[in-house]
Design a protein around this motif. Structure first.
Motif, PDB file in Angstrom:
ATOM      1  N   ARG A  95      -6.317 -17.283 127.099  1.00 22.60           N
ATOM      2  CA  ARG A  95      -7.711 -17.487 126.703  1.00 22.60           C
ATOM      3  C   ARG A  95      -8.643 -16.608 127.552  1.00 22.60           C
ATOM      4  O   ARG A  95      -9.547 -15.960 127.029  1.00 22.60           O
ATOM      5  N   GLU A 114     -10.649 -13.308 125.841  1.00 23.53           N
ATOM      6  CA  GLU A 114     -12.118 -13.252 125.822  1.00 23.53           C
ATOM      7  C   GLU A 114     -12.640 -11.880 126.241  1.00 23.53           C
ATOM      8  O   GLU A 114     -13.778 -11.527 125.930  1.00 23.53           O
ATOM      9  N   ARG A 146     -10.237  -6.898 122.649  1.00 21.52           N
ATOM     10  CA  ARG A 146     -10.451  -6.742 121.205  1.00 21.52           C
ATOM     11  C   ARG A 146      -9.181  -7.082 120.442  1.00 21.52           C
ATOM     12  O   ARG A 146      -9.242  -7.619 119.339  1.00 21.52           O
ATOM     13  N   HIS A 180      -7.795 -16.212 118.333  1.00 22.11           N
ATOM     14  CA  HIS A 180      -8.893 -16.269 117.363  1.00 22.11           C
ATOM     15  C   HIS A 180     -10.117 -16.965 117.952  1.00 22.11           C
ATOM     16  O   HIS A 180     -11.249 -16.512 117.754  1.00 22.11           O
ATOM     17  N   GLU A 181      -9.883 -18.057 118.660  1.00 25.11           N
ATOM     18  CA  GLU A 181     -10.999 -18.788 119.272  1.00 25.11           C
ATOM     19  C   GLU A 181     -11.758 -17.914 120.270  1.00 25.11           C
ATOM     20  O   GLU A 181     -12.971 -18.072 120.455  1.00 25.11           O
ATOM     21  N   ALA A 182     -11.037 -16.975 120.897  1.00 33.40           N
ATOM     22  CA  ALA A 182     -11.672 -16.074 121.870  1.00 33.40           C
ATOM     23  C   ALA A 182     -12.350 -14.882 121.205  1.00 33.40           C
ATOM     24  O   ALA A 182     -12.998 -14.081 121.878  1.00 33.40           O
ATOM     25  N   GLY A 183     -12.167 -14.733 119.888  1.00 30.97           N
ATOM     26  CA  GLY A 183     -12.827 -13.653 119.159  1.00 30.97           C
ATOM     27  C   GLY A 183     -12.073 -12.349 119.088  1.00 30.97           C
ATOM     28  O   GLY A 183     -12.651 -11.318 118.738  1.00 30.97           O
ATOM     29  N   ALA A 184     -10.763 -12.362 119.386  1.00 30.85           N
ATOM     30  CA  ALA A 184      -9.952 -11.142 119.351  1.00 30.85           C
ATOM     31  C   ALA A 184      -9.050 -11.128 118.117  1.00 30.85           C
ATOM     32  O   ALA A 184      -8.889 -12.144 117.434  1.00 30.85           O
ATOM     33  N   LEU A 185      -8.462  -9.962 117.825  1.00 24.63           N
ATOM     34  CA  LEU A 185      -7.509  -9.810 116.735  1.00 24.63           C
ATOM     35  C   LEU A 185      -6.098 -10.021 117.270  1.00 24.63           C
ATOM     36  O   LEU A 185      -5.746  -9.499 118.335  1.00 24.63           O
TER      37      LEU A 185
END
Length: 309
Positions: free
Chosen positions: A123, A127, A130, A155-160
């Protein structure tokens, strides 16, 4: 940043044995020893391609310290979770005909506390990333659903999330809808529960996986290249013809090239070209998960990609 995850990191040893026969003493003409495991290979090739990368996963014992020390020596940032036991040894014996025989140790047992520590570590790294690649087998003690759990963290951290796994770990990982998967033909058959008789049978199968929420599906065809589907469009990729030295690590190098290209904002076609060139360049190297950048640059101009309706 690109984060690579190797849950079953290893020391990869490749032995070149001119006359390898079962049941007899064999002497290696040469040997190479590197930090390994599929995600570590991805990290090394991404680093060689000048991608900003950090390697993570589980390591244990003397072998684990060797993995960390050697990655640091190679200039690859790393941030692993330490566990009890020894990280595994993976042996690859290459004979005079270029055939590989692999012996893979199981690696350490992972308990619930280690599994939760890995989620916390991932996590934090995701964060700042990317792209997160998740590659290879699951060590003992982890459920087949663990990759799906990690994809959810990414996904929760905003990455692919790029998932390069097989068997039940891949099947269950699909439920979390990673951005990219890289199965071979046999794995696609298992995923969809049907036999594929010809290459064109892949097209509908890839479309089905994209409809199911996987934005990029790359099906490896070995020396014949690959078929890929990304955001609804199909592509036939043909790799340059070469005399391969060692094919172990080619898939990892493909993932590394794809990750570096997507990270820097290249088009999907350019990403598939860099991925294919990187996988091909790896096949010219005696070690797994290694490329010469001049080979990658040369092969970039030789990769053929056509759109399929």
């Amino acid at each position: 940043m690109i984060t690579t995850v190797t849950l079953n990191a290893a020391i990869d040893k490749t032995y070149y044995v001119d006359d390898f026969r079962l049941g007899q003493v064999s002497r290696a003409a040469k040997m190479f020893s590197f930090p390994g495991g599929k995600g570590v290979n991805v990290a090394r090739v991404a680093h060689l391609l000048e991608g900003p990368v950090t390697a993570t996963g589980f390591v244990g014992g003397h072998n684990g310290r060797f993995i960390e020390e050697q990655l640091t020596r190679q200039g690859i940032p790393n941030d692993f979770v330490a566990v009890e036991g020894e990280s595994r040894l993976c042996l690859n014996i290459v004979d005079a005909a270029g055939q590989s025989t692999e012996l893979l140790e199981p690696g350490p047992d992972i308990n619930a506390a280690h599994a939760e520590a890995m989620k916390r570590k991932l996590r934090s790294l995701a964060e700042r990333s990317r792209i997160v690649t998740l590659s290879g087998s699951l060590p003992k003690g982890l459920p087949a659903s663990y990759y799906a759990e990690l994809v959810a963290v990414v996904h929760e951290a905003g990455a692919l999330a790029f998932l390069d796994a097989s068997g039940d770990a891949l099947v269950q990982g699909l439920a979390a809808k990673p951005f990219l998967i890289k199965p071979n033909e046999q794995e696609v058959e298992k995923l969809l529960g049907k036999k594929l008789e010809r290459e064109s049978d892949l097209y509908g199968s890839i479309h089905q996986l994209m409809r199911d929420g996987i934005r990029c599906v790359v099906v490896s065809l070995g020396a014949e290249g690959s078929v890929a589907g990304c955001d609804g469009q199909l592509y036939r990729i043909r790799a340059p013809r070469i005399e391969a030295v060692n094919t172990v690590g080619c898939g990892d190098s493909f993932v590394a090239g794809m990750a570096v290209a997507v990270h820097r904002g290249d088009s999907i076609v350019q990403a598939l070209k860099l991925a294919t060139a990187s996988g091909t360049a790896n096949a010219l190297m005696p070690e797994a998960g290694n490329v010469r950048t001049e080979d990658v640059g040369r092969f970039l101009n030789e990769v053929s990609i056509e759109s399929i309706i």
